[in-house]
Enzyme design. Structure first.
Site, short mmCIF file in Angstrom:
data_model
loop_
_atom_site.label_atom_id
_atom_site.label_comp_id
_atom_site.label_asym_id
_atom_site.label_seq_id
_atom_site.Cartn_x
_atom_site.Cartn_y
_atom_site.Cartn_z
N PRO A 1 0.73 -1.15 0.03
CA PRO A 1 0.18 -0.05 -0.09
C PRO A 1 0.95 1.40 -0.03
O PRO A 1 0.19 2.38 0.06
CB PRO A 1 -0.94 -0.27 1.28
CG PRO A 1 0.04 -0.82 2.21
CD PRO A 1 0.78 -1.76 0.92
N CYS B 1 8.43 -10.07 4.86
CA CYS B 1 8.02 -10.23 6.65
C CYS B 1 7.77 -11.53 6.95
O CYS B 1 6.84 -12.02 7.77
CB CYS B 1 6.70 -9.41 6.46
SG CYS B 1 5.36 -9.87 5.52
N ASP C 1 3.51 -6.37 -14.04
CA ASP C 1 3.92 -7.42 -13.41
C ASP C 1 5.40 -7.14 -13.38
O ASP C 1 6.26 -6.93 -14.06
CB ASP C 1 3.80 -8.63 -14.27
CG ASP C 1 4.43 -10.11 -13.57
OD1 ASP C 1 5.36 -9.95 -12.64
OD2 ASP C 1 4.08 -10.98 -14.18
N1 SAM Z 1 6.16 -2.08 -0.16
C1 SAM Z 1 4.80 -2.42 0.18
C2 SAM Z 1 4.88 -1.41 1.37
O1 SAM Z 1 5.64 -1.17 2.11
O2 SAM Z 1 3.80 -0.74 1.63
C3 SAM Z 1 4.36 -3.59 0.57
C4 SAM Z 1 4.49 -4.64 -0.43
S1 SAM Z 1 3.75 -6.29 -0.09
C5 SAM Z 1 4.89 -6.93 0.65
C6 SAM Z 1 3.95 -7.07 -1.68
C7 SAM Z 1 3.04 -6.43 -2.77
O3 SAM Z 1 3.40 -7.11 -4.34
C8 SAM Z 1 1.84 -6.70 -2.85
O4 SAM Z 1 0.73 -5.66 -2.87
C9 SAM Z 1 1.23 -7.66 -3.95
O5 SAM Z 1 0.13 -7.20 -4.61
C10 SAM Z 1 2.39 -7.05 -4.93
N2 SAM Z 1 2.89 -8.33 -6.19
C11 SAM Z 1 2.39 -9.24 -6.23
N3 SAM Z 1 3.04 -10.00 -7.34
C12 SAM Z 1 3.64 -8.93 -7.87
C13 SAM Z 1 4.26 -8.95 -9.09
N4 SAM Z 1 4.49 -9.97 -10.19
N5 SAM Z 1 4.81 -7.65 -9.48
C14 SAM Z 1 4.70 -6.51 -8.75
N6 SAM Z 1 4.02 -6.52 -7.65
C15 SAM Z 1 3.47 -7.66 -7.35
#
Ligand code: SAM
Length: 332
Positions: free
Chosen positions: A140, A263, A191
């Site tokens: 987010p 995490c 992606d």
């Molecule tokens: N960095 C964010 C923060 O500090 O608020 C939290 C990120 S969360 C751990 C990982 C995010 O990666 C999720 O929102 C997910 O939807 C996204 N995600 C999943 N697959 C992905 C992809 N192939 N490419 C880019 N983002 C992706």
């Protein structure tokens, strides 16, 4: 009233047996004795803590005074010479939740609530003014906001694959960052695995805060079906993480560096992924972040025995931060 209902909500949340058994098996093997105290924190939401990251674009002396009265003190003081004075994050040892700030039209928010360990990947990235920065998995947007508390990048590219979460990311940026700076931020919904090919050798710094098994929230999975699916799909995450890292390396200019974070405590998603990258990509080398670890060791507990380019924050009572794994690599 609000705090009471939140507390009740947490008490009512049930710990999911399937996940706890799975973690007990894996983490006893991987962490030994350290697992029992981590387990105690993760299964006791009433001892969870939050840190308060102040927004330098909406400074508020009253807020700082009231935080001090409530027993909060600034974290990350001293020891991190590159941290600007405007970077302010408050923590306290006792648990409890500070109220989240409601959106007010035309007004920037004054603070962002987050797990203090989430700031370590941002601090390890050491973004300097004018650098081109990519936040590969950004929603987010907590770490994107934190990066902008540390420096003003030349170009700042925030990416999030999921449509709904990308909208959430945009909202976060709008509520914390002034319009004059928003113009230098690009939000995309790609992606992340393709960005390396789309934007080769463009960035000085890349943050790879990957999708991972979220140990803290998985323990409160709502039903056996969801939990079982998570355990099964868990095995596929390492592959996605490896591909996102490879893409990040392509997107880095030679000499640039990346920080990888998760995490989870899981070795398969942490050291194993980084070791696989180091063994399969001849153009990357590890970067020592042990000095940063020492500088913040008053506030965080780290797992012993890892290598110098990695840190794993273990939550413990009174410093219930993490789990958070951080590794830093440099492109040659
Ligand atoms: N960095 C964010 C923060 O500090 O608020 C939290 C990120 S969360 C751990 C990982 C995010 O990666 C999720 O929102 C997910 O939807 C996204 N995600 C999943 N697959 C992905 C992809 N192939 N490419 C880019 N983002 C992706």
């Amino acid at each position: 009233g609000q705090l009471e209902s939140k507390t009740k909500g947490k008490l009512q949340k049930q710990i999911c047996r399937v996940i706890l058994d799975h973690f007990d098996k894996q983490y006893t093997a991987e962490l030994g004795n350290a697992w029992s105290s981590v387990r105690d924190v993760l299964t006791s939401p009433l001892c969870w803590q939050h840190s308060i990251l102040l927004n330098r674009f909406s400074p508020c002396t009253e807020l700082e005074n009231s935080l001090c009265v409530q027993g909060y003190h600034p974290a990350f003081q001293g020891g991190l010479p590159y941290l600007p004075a405007a970077f302010k994050c408050y923590i306290r040892r006792s648990p409890g939740r500070f109220p989240a700030q409601k959106h007010q039209a035309g007004k920037l928010k004054e603070y962002y609530l987050l797990n203090a360990a989430s700031l370590l990947p941002v601090l390890a990235l050491e973004v300097k003014d004018g650098e081109n920065v990519l936040d590969l998995c950004a929603a987010p947007g907590g770490k994107s906001v934190a990066i902008l508390q540390c420096a003003c990048p030349g170009q700042f590219h925030c990416n999030e694959y999921d449509d709904l979460r990308a909208r959430w990311l945009e909202e976060t940026i709008e509520s914390f960052i002034p319009q004059s700076l928003i113009n230098s931020i690009m939000v995309s919904k790609l992606d992340g695995r393709h960005i390396g090919d789309l934007k080769p050798e463009l960035y000085d710094k890349v943050l790879v805060d990957t999708p991972c098994s979220n140990d803290r929230s998985w323990l409160f999975s709502s039903d056996i079906h969801q939990a079982t699916l998570r355990v099964i799909q868990r095995k596929e995450l390492s592959c996605l993480q490896f591909q996102l890292l490879r893409s990040a390396i392509k997107a880095l200019r030679p000499g640039g560096s990346l920080v990888y974070s998760t995490c989870t405590l899981s070795k398969a998603e942490n050291s194993d992924v980084i070791n696989l990258i180091l063994n399969s990509c001849s153009n990357v080398m590890p970067v020592d972040i042990s000095e940063m670890g020492r500088a913040v060791s008053q506030e965080f507990t780290f797992l012993d025995g890892l290598q110098q380019h990695e840190l794993l924050v273990l939550p413990e009572r009174g410093r219930a931060w993490g789990p958070m794994y951080v590794a830093k690599l440099k492109k040659i």
